[in-house]
Design an enzyme around this catalytic site. Sequence first.
Site, short mmCIF file in Angstrom:
data_model
loop_
_atom_site.label_atom_id
_atom_site.label_comp_id
_atom_site.label_asym_id
_atom_site.label_seq_id
_atom_site.Cartn_x
_atom_site.Cartn_y
_atom_site.Cartn_z
N ASN A 109 0.85 -1.20 0.00
CA ASN A 109 0.00 0.00 0.00
C ASN A 109 0.88 1.24 0.00
OD1 ASN A 109 -2.37 1.65 0.42
ND2 ASN A 109 -1.81 1.79 2.59
N HIS A 111 0.80 5.08 1.51
CA HIS A 111 0.08 5.89 2.48
C HIS A 111 0.73 7.27 2.56
CE1 HIS A 111 -2.41 6.75 5.93
NE2 HIS A 111 -1.34 7.24 6.53
C1 GAR Z 1 -2.57 9.07 -2.58
O1 GAR Z 1 -2.05 10.23 -2.01
C2 GAR Z 1 -2.42 7.90 -1.63
O2 GAR Z 1 -1.26 7.94 -0.86
C3 GAR Z 1 -3.64 8.07 -0.76
O3 GAR Z 1 -4.66 8.47 -1.63
C4 GAR Z 1 -4.07 9.18 -2.74
C5 GAR Z 1 -4.57 8.53 -4.01
O4 GAR Z 1 -4.24 9.25 -5.14
N1 GAR Z 1 -3.95 6.86 -0.08
C6 GAR Z 1 -4.51 6.80 1.11
O5 GAR Z 1 -4.83 7.77 1.74
C7 GAR Z 1 -4.76 5.39 1.63
N2 GAR Z 1 -4.90 5.40 3.02
P1 GAR Z 1 -4.37 8.62 -6.59
O6 GAR Z 1 -5.78 8.02 -6.68
O7 GAR Z 1 -4.23 9.77 -7.53
O8 GAR Z 1 -3.31 7.59 -6.76
#
Ligand code: GAR
Length: 192
Positions: A109, A111
């Site tokens: 994952n 984060h």
């Molecule tokens: C990213 O910043 C990722 O780290 C975060 O959501 C965003 C997704 O962006 N993930 C979380 O918060 C998971 N807990 P994306 O859809 O453009 O890849």
Amino acid sequence: MKKLTGNINVGVFISGRGSNLKELIKYSKKNNTNWKIKLVISNKKEAKGLAYAKKNRIINYGIENMKPQFEKKALRHLKKNKINLLCLAGFMKILSKEFIKKSKFKIINIHPSLLPKYKGLNTHERAIKAGDKYAGSTVHYVTAKLDSGKKILQTKVKILKKDKPNSLANRVLKAEHIIYPKAVDIVCNKII
Ligand code: GAR
């Protein structure tokens, strides 16, 4: 868990925009990696990332069911497509312990925080409020405990005085786009 070697089939779970998914696809094509994105699943049918997968002719599904049904269907697709590694990329559901136990593949994952700091949501807002000098992002293995598995790669981003959660999130996202493909390389035993 077996060491990953040979050609590795990667599955990606998303919930929305899918910019990390996009970077993973671009990187694997450009660098002729020993891993390829074979399957994309979103828990939101309207997720932009699904359209991008479609455009790249990657098998994709939008599964808008409650968790047990979602996981059952997703697991079936993952098995059918012989997925060896599952990447969560902006996937905003917590996978059940049962799903993680049943998975015969590795799960990782990304984060948006310097774990172990700020597990869960609103990470950038919390880092700014706490007066931290740095924010960042972590790629880690997924275990049954939220945002707690072993770290694979982490990147630091300086917090500026003028930063609001959004501006910080944008800079962290750019850093994520660099570390996530590299972390997949590491997991797939490619020397970088
Ligand atoms: C990213 O910043 C990722 O780290 C975060 O959501 C965003 C997704 O962006 N993930 C979380 O918060 C998971 N807990 P994306 O859809 O453009 O890849």
